[in-house]
Design an enzyme around this catalytic site. Sequence first.
Site, short mmCIF file in Angstrom:
data_model
loop_
_atom_site.label_atom_id
_atom_site.label_comp_id
_atom_site.label_asym_id
_atom_site.label_seq_id
_atom_site.Cartn_x
_atom_site.Cartn_y
_atom_site.Cartn_z
N ALA A 292 2.22 -18.92 60.93
CA ALA A 292 1.53 -19.50 59.78
C ALA A 292 2.43 -19.63 58.56
O ALA A 292 2.41 -20.64 57.86
CB ALA A 292 0.31 -18.65 59.43
N ASP A 312 -7.47 -17.46 56.97
CA ASP A 312 -8.19 -16.24 57.37
C ASP A 312 -7.25 -15.31 58.11
O ASP A 312 -7.38 -15.10 59.32
CB ASP A 312 -9.40 -16.62 58.24
CG ASP A 312 -10.22 -15.40 58.62
OD1 ASP A 312 -10.13 -14.37 57.92
OD2 ASP A 312 -10.97 -15.48 59.63
N CYS A 352 -9.54 -9.60 54.67
CA CYS A 352 -10.40 -8.55 55.22
C CYS A 352 -9.78 -7.17 54.97
O CYS A 352 -10.19 -6.19 55.57
CB CYS A 352 -10.66 -8.79 56.70
SG CYS A 352 -9.17 -8.87 57.68
N1 SAH Z 1 -10.36 -17.26 61.60
C1 SAH Z 1 -10.76 -16.54 62.78
C2 SAH Z 1 -10.27 -15.11 62.80
C3 SAH Z 1 -8.80 -14.95 62.54
S1 SAH Z 1 -8.14 -13.41 63.10
C4 SAH Z 1 -12.28 -16.57 62.88
O1 SAH Z 1 -12.94 -16.83 61.88
O2 SAH Z 1 -12.80 -16.35 63.97
C5 SAH Z 1 -6.48 -13.58 62.69
C6 SAH Z 1 -5.67 -14.48 63.59
O3 SAH Z 1 -4.39 -14.62 63.00
C7 SAH Z 1 -5.43 -13.98 65.01
O4 SAH Z 1 -5.89 -14.92 65.93
C8 SAH Z 1 -3.89 -13.84 65.12
O5 SAH Z 1 -3.39 -14.28 66.37
C9 SAH Z 1 -3.43 -14.76 64.03
N2 SAH Z 1 -2.11 -14.46 63.42
C10 SAH Z 1 -1.65 -13.25 63.03
N3 SAH Z 1 -0.43 -13.38 62.45
C11 SAH Z 1 -0.13 -14.70 62.48
C12 SAH Z 1 0.96 -15.49 62.02
N4 SAH Z 1 2.00 -14.92 61.41
N5 SAH Z 1 0.92 -16.82 62.21
C13 SAH Z 1 -0.13 -17.40 62.81
N6 SAH Z 1 -1.20 -16.71 63.26
C14 SAH Z 1 -1.21 -15.39 63.09
#
Ligand code: SAH
Length: 408
Positions: A292, A312, A352
Amino acid sequence: MLAGFTGTPGKGAHTKMTETRTNTAVLTKRGAARAREGHPWIYRSDVAEAAASAGDVVRVTDRAGRFLGRAFYNPKSEITLRIAEREEREIDGAWFRRRIERAGACRESLKIDASAYRLLHAEADGVPGLVIDRYADYFVLQPGSAAVERRLDHVVAALEDLYAPTGILLRGDSASRKREGLTRKVEVLSGEVPDSVVVHEGPVRYRAGLRGGQKTGGFLDQRENHIAAAQYVGGAGRVLDVFSYAGGFALHAARAAESVEAVDSSGDALEIARQNAELNGLDNITFTRFNAFDLLRERSDAEARYDAVILDPPAFAKTKRDLPGATRAYKEINLRAMKLLAPGGVLITCSCSYHFSRELMEETLRSAAADVGCTMRVREWRGQALDHPEILTIPETRYLKCAVLERA
Ligand code: SAH
């Protein structure tokens, strides 16, 4: 630290009646004050004496012998006592049933338009260290305290009696279990439980991985924010959903906007998101497996524009110590997201992390907007879904923040 500790190994074999009558804990002055203020967690350093073993229910008093409540005891945990009952009542099968019944009545009153929701939210529903999530005809239990773990038969009996579920699963694989000295286990406690089940959340259907998915299968605490997001991105052209997981936001957004790009670093999560899109007949979502931070930087450097960006991320600040790094990370993603917004574009941004307070989040967003040099209008501040209640005297029960901002 446990001055006067008179641990009695083997106590666990006693009947619960004996346990609650003989097991005791005495709090220090500070511990007693904390208990009286309404916080159920008593730390190790606030326990003056204890005569019990891990997983026992103990009768808690101050040094003068005044009754403060009954608590779940675990000397292995930093949170050595979790007060579960403030009256002179037995914590037995009927007690667990009453708490579950009360939590169920609260959820009924919420008229939740979803077949997956949190039935019982631990301390906030009066059962410290127990989470019960419902996925249609299945219940998933997450015990996070030794005392609850030992009394799961009471929980199962109550659920069977009240809901006649098809199956009950124990998801004992959360990180917090380690701190309680509980081992990792995932097992069926009653009936049959499939690996995943299709549930609905408002107008959207999704597949929740009960055994292997994050949390107990879905981000139930975001349910109301998912639904609200659809309203905010209504009529939008391009939406970017970052940290998408199984498409919690993307699926709702795709029903309301022209196109959505779902971004996550996990290929498995995106594969489930893709299946969920199919399940809903949505063909306007693309899936990008990418870090991300890199994606947001690349896109903003390339001056890409979106009508809505959703952020998120996982909890960047799991402990207080993580705060400086976490704050920098929150600022970075939010700053990039603001740059990506077209005029009138909406940023839906979540955190969160309990330790990253609403005030700190506000300050971080303000600083990001100042660096970008844009005016962000606050449309709404939201929190966790109402089936994840907050208790005024337990600040830790308020953890999820969701700001909806519009670029002027
Ligand atoms: N938005 C989702 C929940 C997100 S949980 C909902 O509402 O259901 C957080 C997510 O971030 C996880 O799927 C994890 O794989 C992802 N994640 C964690 N670090 C990340 C990064 N550096 N880049 C992209 N995704 C990441």
